[in-house]
Design a protein around this motif. Structure first.
Motif, PDB file in Angstrom:
ATOM      1  N   LEU A 103     -15.062  88.314  19.712  1.00 63.42           N
ATOM      2  CA  LEU A 103     -14.197  87.292  20.301  1.00 63.42           C
ATOM      3  C   LEU A 103     -14.334  87.239  21.824  1.00 63.42           C
ATOM      4  O   LEU A 103     -14.277  86.161  22.421  1.00 63.42           O
ATOM      5  N   GLY A 104     -14.519  88.411  22.451  1.00 65.04           N
ATOM      6  CA  GLY A 104     -14.714  88.430  23.900  1.00 65.04           C
ATOM      7  C   GLY A 104     -15.997  87.717  24.297  1.00 65.04           C
ATOM      8  O   GLY A 104     -16.022  86.947  25.266  1.00 65.04           O
ATOM      9  N   GLY A 105     -17.076  87.970  23.546  1.00 68.48           N
ATOM     10  CA  GLY A 105     -18.333  87.283  23.818  1.00 68.48           C
ATOM     11  C   GLY A 105     -18.227  85.788  23.584  1.00 68.48           C
ATOM     12  O   GLY A 105     -18.745  84.981  24.374  1.00 68.48           O
ATOM     13  N   ALA A 106     -17.545  85.409  22.494  1.00 62.55           N
ATOM     14  CA  ALA A 106     -17.361  83.978  22.204  1.00 62.55           C
ATOM     15  C   ALA A 106     -16.592  83.293  23.324  1.00 62.55           C
ATOM     16  O   ALA A 106     -16.899  82.143  23.695  1.00 62.55           O
ATOM     17  N   GLU A 107     -15.626  83.985  23.902  1.00 63.20           N
ATOM     18  CA  GLU A 107     -14.845  83.392  24.991  1.00 63.20           C
ATOM     19  C   GLU A 107     -15.690  83.192  26.245  1.00 63.20           C
ATOM     20  O   GLU A 107     -15.566  82.178  26.942  1.00 63.20           O
ATOM     21  N   ILE A 108     -16.571  84.145  26.529  1.00 65.87           N
ATOM     22  CA  ILE A 108     -17.459  84.002  27.682  1.00 65.87           C
ATOM     23  C   ILE A 108     -18.355  82.777  27.517  1.00 65.87           C
ATOM     24  O   ILE A 108     -18.514  81.962  28.441  1.00 65.87           O
ATOM     25  N   PHE A 109     -18.926  82.620  26.332  1.00 67.09           N
ATOM     26  CA  PHE A 109     -19.807  81.476  26.091  1.00 67.09           C
ATOM     27  C   PHE A 109     -19.022  80.158  26.070  1.00 67.09           C
ATOM     28  O   PHE A 109     -19.552  79.105  26.441  1.00 67.09           O
ATOM     29  N   LEU A 110     -17.756  80.220  25.650  1.00 70.94           N
ATOM     30  CA  LEU A 110     -16.919  79.019  25.678  1.00 70.94           C
ATOM     31  C   LEU A 110     -16.626  78.600  27.118  1.00 70.94           C
ATOM     32  O   LEU A 110     -16.605  77.401  27.435  1.00 70.94           O
ATOM     33  N   LEU A 111     -16.431  79.566  28.002  1.00 76.90           N
ATOM     34  CA  LEU A 111     -16.222  79.255  29.424  1.00 76.90           C
ATOM     35  C   LEU A 111     -17.461  78.596  30.019  1.00 76.90           C
ATOM     36  O   LEU A 111     -17.355  77.720  30.890  1.00 76.90           O
ATOM     37  N   ILE A 112     -18.636  78.999  29.540  1.00 76.49           N
ATOM     38  CA  ILE A 112     -19.870  78.345  29.992  1.00 76.49           C
ATOM     39  C   ILE A 112     -19.912  76.905  29.497  1.00 76.49           C
ATOM     40  O   ILE A 112     -20.317  75.987  30.226  1.00 76.49           O
ATOM     41  N   ALA A 113     -19.478  76.682  28.249  1.00 74.54           N
ATOM     42  CA  ALA A 113     -19.419  75.310  27.711  1.00 74.54           C
ATOM     43  C   ALA A 113     -18.446  74.458  28.517  1.00 74.54           C
ATOM     44  O   ALA A 113     -18.714  73.278  28.790  1.00 74.54           O
ATOM     45  N   MET A 114     -17.313  75.042  28.919  1.00 72.64           N
ATOM     46  CA  MET A 114     -16.344  74.318  29.728  1.00 72.64           C
ATOM     47  C   MET A 114     -16.919  73.971  31.100  1.00 72.64           C
ATOM     48  O   MET A 114     -16.654  72.900  31.649  1.00 72.64           O
ATOM     49  N   ALA A 115     -17.724  74.881  31.652  1.00 71.47           N
ATOM     50  CA  ALA A 115     -18.371  74.607  32.944  1.00 71.47           C
ATOM     51  C   ALA A 115     -19.384  73.476  32.796  1.00 71.47           C
ATOM     52  O   ALA A 115     -19.496  72.604  33.669  1.00 71.47           O
ATOM     53  N   PHE A 116     -20.114  73.468  31.685  1.00 65.84           N
ATOM     54  CA  PHE A 116     -21.077  72.386  31.432  1.00 65.84           C
ATOM     55  C   PHE A 116     -20.350  71.043  31.310  1.00 65.84           C
ATOM     56  O   PHE A 116     -20.817  70.025  31.828  1.00 65.84           O
ATOM     57  N   ASP A 117     -19.211  71.063  30.640  1.00 63.42           N
ATOM     58  CA  ASP A 117     -18.415  69.836  30.499  1.00 63.42           C
ATOM     59  C   ASP A 117     -17.991  69.299  31.856  1.00 63.42           C
ATOM     60  O   ASP A 117     -18.070  68.101  32.117  1.00 63.42           O
ATOM     61  N   ARG A 118     -17.537  70.175  32.745  1.00 66.05           N
ATOM     62  CA  ARG A 118     -17.120  69.733  34.076  1.00 66.05           C
ATOM     63  C   ARG A 118     -18.312  69.235  34.892  1.00 66.05           C
ATOM     64  O   ARG A 118     -18.177  68.287  35.679  1.00 66.05           O
ATOM     65  N   TYR A 119     -19.467  69.865  34.712  1.00 69.27           N
ATOM     66  CA  TYR A 119     -20.659  69.408  35.431  1.00 69.27           C
ATOM     67  C   TYR A 119     -21.014  67.979  35.027  1.00 69.27           C
ATOM     68  O   TYR A 119     -21.274  67.128  35.886  1.00 69.27           O
ATOM     69  N   VAL A 120     -21.020  67.716  33.722  1.00 64.77           N
ATOM     70  CA  VAL A 120     -21.360  66.377  33.242  1.00 64.77           C
ATOM     71  C   VAL A 120     -20.322  65.360  33.712  1.00 64.77           C
ATOM     72  O   VAL A 120     -20.671  64.252  34.142  1.00 64.77           O
ATOM     73  N   ALA A 121     -19.035  65.735  33.661  1.00 64.93           N
ATOM     74  CA  ALA A 121     -17.970  64.813  34.059  1.00 64.93           C
ATOM     75  C   ALA A 121     -18.052  64.442  35.533  1.00 64.93           C
ATOM     76  O   ALA A 121     -17.764  63.305  35.917  1.00 64.93           O
TER      77      ALA A 121
END
Length: 311
Positions: free
Chosen positions: A107-125
């Motif tokens: 779950l800790g690893g999944a959260e780290i990768f989810l934060l990367i996905a959130m950063a990608f979302d903000r980059y695109v936006a």
């Protein structure tokens, strides 16, 4: 179980946070109060995002998954920690210890990768606003979430694959309130130097690289947004700053634990409490308190609940 002249360890003894009864009682009520207040808040975030059509965007989609991940993460160690406050001898079987270790890193690893996905979302936006709706379709968001879970699972599987075959023949005391690879590995009856290096690369180095990349990406976005003073840009800057706060909250304790040699330090237990109990539940709350849209939607749900309870 005996193997030759050695005894195989079937359980580990957890020394916990304190040996003093009064301190344990105080900590029990403190953590219980924290859970009673904060855990429902995370559940409310998920319900709010799912219910309100105005929050039907990738940013809030990822936030709801972050809240869900944190709820799951905080269901691994705290329940046993609270129960152990009333136990004279705090033990955990070797299988349960490995399972606890697996789900913590999963779950800790999944959260780290989810934060990367959130950063990608903000980059695109921010950098590709005209293509945002096309690039961040619902299917793409689901793919990023599934990839985050898969990344966490792979990371955790590597950790457990190395630890599960280690011989443990005593001592069996863990100076903490839960099982983690940094402490379990020190009890093995074999030389673990190479294994410690592999685990450091799999955990510590990955955490450090992700932390630096996230900070750099959000730093670039904030600098780019500072060139304008429009209301939309100010809101985007506020969102990026919130994400930066969450990155520090998430990665700070993790780097302290995994980005150094596996040796005991005085602050280990304090950092472990914040890393596994306090900060995970606080992550979505930090984001929510800085977001007017979701606060307004939550207030509407609370008003409806209050009205139903009144009737």
């Amino acid at each position: 179980m005996e193997t030759g002249n050695k005894t195989e360890v079937m359980e580990f003894v957890l020394l916990g946070l304190s040996q003093t009864h009064e301190v344990q009682l105080f900590l029990f009520f403190l953590f219980l109060l924290f859970y009673v207040i904060v855990l429902p808040g995370n559940i409310l975030i998920i319900l709010t995002v799912r219910r309100d059509p105005q929050l039907d965007s990738p940013m809030y989609f990822f936030l709801a998954h972050l809240a869900f991940l944190d709820i799951c993460y905080c269901s691994i160690t705290p329940p046993k920690m609270l129960a152990d406050f009333f136990s004279q001898r705090k033990t955990i079987s070797s299988r349960s210890c490995i399972a606890q270790l697996f789900f913590l890193h999963f779950l800790g690893g999944a959260e780290i990768f989810l934060l990367i996905a959130m950063a990608f979302d903000r980059y695109v936006a921010i950098c590709k606003p005209l293509h945002y709706a096309t690039l961040m379709k619902k299917m793409v968001c689901w793919i990023l979430v599934v990839a985050a879970w898969a990344g966490g699972f792979t990371h955790s599987l590597i950790q457990v694959a190395f630890v599960v075959h280690l011989p443990f023949c005593g001592p069996n005391e863990l100076d903490n309130f839960f099982c983690d690879v940094t402490q379990v590995i020190k009890l093995a009856c074999t030389n673990t130097y190479v294994l410690e290096f592999i685990i450091f690369v799999n955990s510590g180095l990955v955490i450090l690289i992700c932390f630096i990349l996230l900070l750099l990406s959000y730093g670039v976005l904030v600098i780019r947004l500072k060139t304008g003073i429009s209301k939309g840009k100010r809101k985007a800057v506020s969102t990026c700053i919130t994400h930066i706060i969450i990155v520090f909250v998430m990665f700070g304790p993790a780097m302290y634990i995994y980005c150094r040699p596996f040796c005991s330090l005085p602050l280990d237990k304090v950092v472990a409490v914040f890393h596994t109990v306090v900060f995970p539940l606080m992550n979505p709350m930090i984001y929510t308190l800085r977001n007017r849209e979701i606060l307004g939607a939550m207030k509407q749900i609370l008003d409806i609940i209050a009205w139903l309870c009144k009737d």
